[in-house]
Design an enzyme around this catalytic site. Sequence first.
Site, PDB file in Angstrom:
ATOM      1  CG  ASP A   8      -1.770   1.436   1.373  1.00 44.20           C
ATOM      2  OD1 ASP A   8      -2.540   1.424   0.619  1.00 44.20           O
ATOM      3  OD2 ASP A   8      -1.662   2.182   2.281  1.00 44.20           O
ATOM      4  CE1 TYR A  10      -1.423   9.630  -1.785  1.00 41.19           C
ATOM      5  CE2 TYR A  10      -2.215   7.519  -2.900  1.00 41.19           C
ATOM      6  CZ  TYR A  10      -1.893   8.662  -2.979  1.00 41.19           C
ATOM      7  OH  TYR A  10      -1.826   9.420  -4.371  1.00 41.19           O
ATOM      8  NE  ARG A  40      -4.913   7.941   5.192  1.00 38.48           N
ATOM      9  CZ  ARG A  40      -4.700   7.318   4.213  1.00 38.48           C
ATOM     10  NH1 ARG A  40      -5.121   7.633   2.918  1.00 38.48           N
ATOM     11  NH2 ARG A  40      -4.403   6.076   4.339  1.00 38.48           N
ATOM     12  CG  ASN A 118      -7.809   3.051  -2.460  1.00 41.05           C
ATOM     13  OD1 ASN A 118      -8.261   2.241  -2.843  1.00 41.05           O
ATOM     14  ND2 ASN A 118      -8.104   3.530  -1.356  1.00 41.05           N
TER      15      ASN A 118
END
Length: 226
Positions: A8, A10, A40, A118
């Site tokens: 991942d 972020y 966030r 993402n």
Amino acid sequence: MPPTLAFDVYGTLIDTHGLIPLLGEMAGEETAPVLSRIWREKQLEYSFRRALARDYVTFATCTRQALDYACATLGVRLTPAERDSLLERYRTLPAFPEVPGALARLQDSGARLYAFSNGTREAVEQLLRAAGIRDAFLDVVSVDAVSSFKPDPAVYAHFLAQAGARADRTWLVSGNPFDVLGADHAGWHTVWVQRDAAQVFDPWGHEPEQVVSDLNGLTRLATTWG
């Protein structure tokens, strides 16, 4: 087949709170950490909601709308130039300090390293290059290709197809519990990067296989991937 490590981006490789100093200049030092946290949290919430509603927009749009929400919630008035500056700087957030060295060591372990995010491919490529870590990865796999977000099962299936990997030989490395649970549901191995010792993993009855405090801990686990 060597193990595949899907990182991942972020919150795992890249510090999503790396703009707190700049937020402090714009909104005040006391407000900045709260603003960053709400930004966030809403960014992720919007991605979840849009995936469920099948109302896809890019992660950058979720980020922009979440910033607007956070500012409205706290009564922070940014000028258009300040807002644009924050969103542009978000495209070049810093990596956590140990990440470059840890990735270099993991490359030597024989594992296949991928970035799995993402964000759109273009955004992630820019982010990784700005952080000086793009060369650590064989490729970038973005959820944008399936118009959804983690933890939709479709995005984990998409990763395996793109990487030519098997679920039972793939490890997700993520600082986000929802991502770890999504990968576990898809039959992957999982590593949770618990950077904050106070962070609680979701009590869903499924625990990560490994927990590390930062990426340096991964090098100590490399022998278990064999």
